[in-house]
Scaffold this motif. Structure first.
Motif, short mmCIF file in Angstrom:
data_model
loop_
_atom_site.label_atom_id
_atom_site.label_comp_id
_atom_site.label_asym_id
_atom_site.label_seq_id
_atom_site.Cartn_x
_atom_site.Cartn_y
_atom_site.Cartn_z
N PRO A 91 0.83 -1.21 0.00
CA PRO A 91 0.00 0.00 0.00
C PRO A 91 0.86 1.26 0.00
N ARG A 92 0.41 2.25 -0.71
CA ARG A 92 1.18 3.49 -0.82
C ARG A 92 0.97 4.34 0.42
N LEU A 106 -1.60 8.93 5.92
CA LEU A 106 -2.66 8.31 5.13
C LEU A 106 -2.09 7.15 4.33
N ARG A 108 -3.10 4.57 1.08
CA ARG A 108 -4.01 4.19 -0.01
C ARG A 108 -4.00 2.67 -0.13
N GLY A 142 -11.16 4.04 -0.12
CA GLY A 142 -9.86 3.65 -0.63
C GLY A 142 -8.68 4.13 0.18
N VAL A 143 -8.92 4.95 1.20
CA VAL A 143 -7.83 5.54 1.98
C VAL A 143 -8.15 5.40 3.47
#
Length: 451
Positions: A91-92, A106, A108, A142-143
């Protein structure tokens, strides 16, 4: 010129090394006396390094990394003559942003992942990043949002107690696990349910709330069917106090009548609530504090059944009508369950704010939090006896772990005596319990301009 220019970078490195060494040597003293400065200068940079260094193995170890396609692995082996396969996707991660006592970031999510996957990984994140706790919540589709607390702010709350009246019906009662103030705002959440076993911190929270409200121009009404042992501390500041169920029923009926009278005033003025009335016509807000709800609902004989039903009906009506008409409920109890009667469940549905300390039976925690958030229920059931004062604060918007300020019985009595001159006279309530209320009748003060 050349030698001077070449020496400039070396001088900068020497100065930087000296500053870094000084910070490390002075670190313990700095952390003890100036924790925020220590966190910004030393703790946060070190935490950032740990987050970056452990990110990929952490995501893989928690099952949050996704492998590349098998075909791509085969092609990589053929083309690269046995070179290692491509790294799995993780995950980014967004920028790590410092907070007063921690940091946030956060994430993503990858396709197929849900926020619950990251909630389960929160303990592993806390261990790898060497912080006290990590909370994960949904930020947007999505976040997810990750908030890390470097230390436990509930161990020694640093927020000073409220010494001035502040905004009407808004009281700072303690500190949240995030380090932010724990504020109970009756204008936003008008009715509250507070549960907790003996020595869990329930009475301390009530003391903190009443101490803050005592400095404001509001009428405080107490219902303490244990002979007034708890709320009698605030006697000089209470406009009325019921100490048994018979008095409580009369007082609750008087409160319902007062609420209906205010409804008539609002209807004639063509406004939807008392806050829409002209300032000079607004009636004083009334905060009703019920200590030990079970004493109102328990029935020991057939003759007590009528009183218990009358008390339940009046409380439910106040909860349904009171918010718009300036009447607010704070209901507390050691044990609150459906076995006390159907009125408890109906009343619970009207109490939007829930606070659960350590409880002696799981049914009480289920009654307080079960309909709002399963995670909050699990957190409440994990509170240990050593964590006195710690509570789970929940509403429809989410939940937090919090701890109230310690307000002793002596402080409670002193505040009540100091603020006795602010006690509004509400004759219909005083007469309901056979008491004479002193003090001039007051109207609420002007609301803040932003409201």
């Amino acid at each position: 010129m050349h030698s001077a220019g070449s020496g400039w970078p070396s001088g900068v490195l020497v100065v930087a090394a000296a500053l870094a060494s000084g910070l490390l040597i002075a670190g313990p003293a700095l952390r003890r006396h100036y924790p925020v400065v220590w966190w910004v200068c030393i703790g946060f940079p070190a935490a950032c390094i740990r987050v970056v260094r452990t990110w990929r193995p952490l995501m893989a170890g928690c099952g949050l990394a996704i492998s590349r396609r098998a075909a791509l692995t085969v092609v990589s082996g053929l083309v690269g003559n046995g070179a290692p396969p491509p790294q799995p996707r993780v995950p980014r991660r967004g920028l790590v942003i410092p907070t007063r006592d921690g940091f946030r970031l956060l994430i993503r999510m990858l396709p197929g992942q849900v926020p619950e996957d990251f909630v389960k990984a929160a303990p592993a994140m806390a261990h790898d990043w060497e912080v006290h706790a990590v909370r994960v919540s949904t930020w947007r589709p999505g976040v997810v949002r990750v908030v890390a607390s470097a230390t436990d702010p509930l161990r020694e709350p640093r927020i000073p107690r409220q010494r001035t009246p502040g905004r009407l019906l808004r009281v700072t009662v303690g500190v949240l696990e995030t380090g932010a103030q724990w504020v109970m705002d009756l204008r936003q959440v008008p009715h509250w349910l507070i549960v907790g076993a003996t020595r869990s911190g329930k009475s301390t929270l009530i003391n903190a709330l009443v101490a803050g409200l005592s400095r404001q121009r509001v009428a405080l009404v107490g219902i303490d069917c244990k002979g007034g042992m708890e709320l009698s501390l605030y006697g000089p500041r209470l406009s009325a106090l019921a100490t048994n169920r018979g008095q409580a029923v009369k007082l609750l009926r008087a409160l319902v009548d007062l609420t209906l009278d205010r409804m008539t005033i609002c209807r004639e003025a063509r406004v939807r609530n008392v806050w829409g009335l002209p300032e000079k016509q607004r009636p004083v807000p009334v905060v009703v504090i019920v200590d030990e709800l079970a004493e109102l609902f328990l029935v020991a004989s057939r003759g007590e059944k009528g009183e218990a039903q009358a008390a339940a009906t009046a409380l439910i009506r106040l909860a349904q009508l009171g918010a718009a008409l300036g009447v607010f409920l704070v209901v507390a109890g050691q044990r609150v369950g459906s076995d006390l009667g159907p009125g408890v469940t109906a009343l619970r549905a009207q109490l939007g704010g829930r606070i659960c300390h350590r409880v002696a039976d799981p049914g009480t925690a289920e009654m307080a939090l079960g309909d709002l958030n399963p995670d909050a229920l699990h957190a409440a059931q994990s509170i240990t006896p050593e964590q006195a004062g710690t509570a789970i604060l929940a509403s429809a918007d989410g939940w937090d772990r919090a701890r109230s300020h310690l307000v002793s019985e002596m402080e409670a009595e002193a505040i009540a005596a100091e603020c006795a001159h602010l006690t509004p006279c509400v004759p219909e309530l005083a007469e309901a319990v056979g008491a004479t209320s002193a003090g001039p009748f007051t109207h609420i003060e002007r609301l803040d301009s932003d409201e």
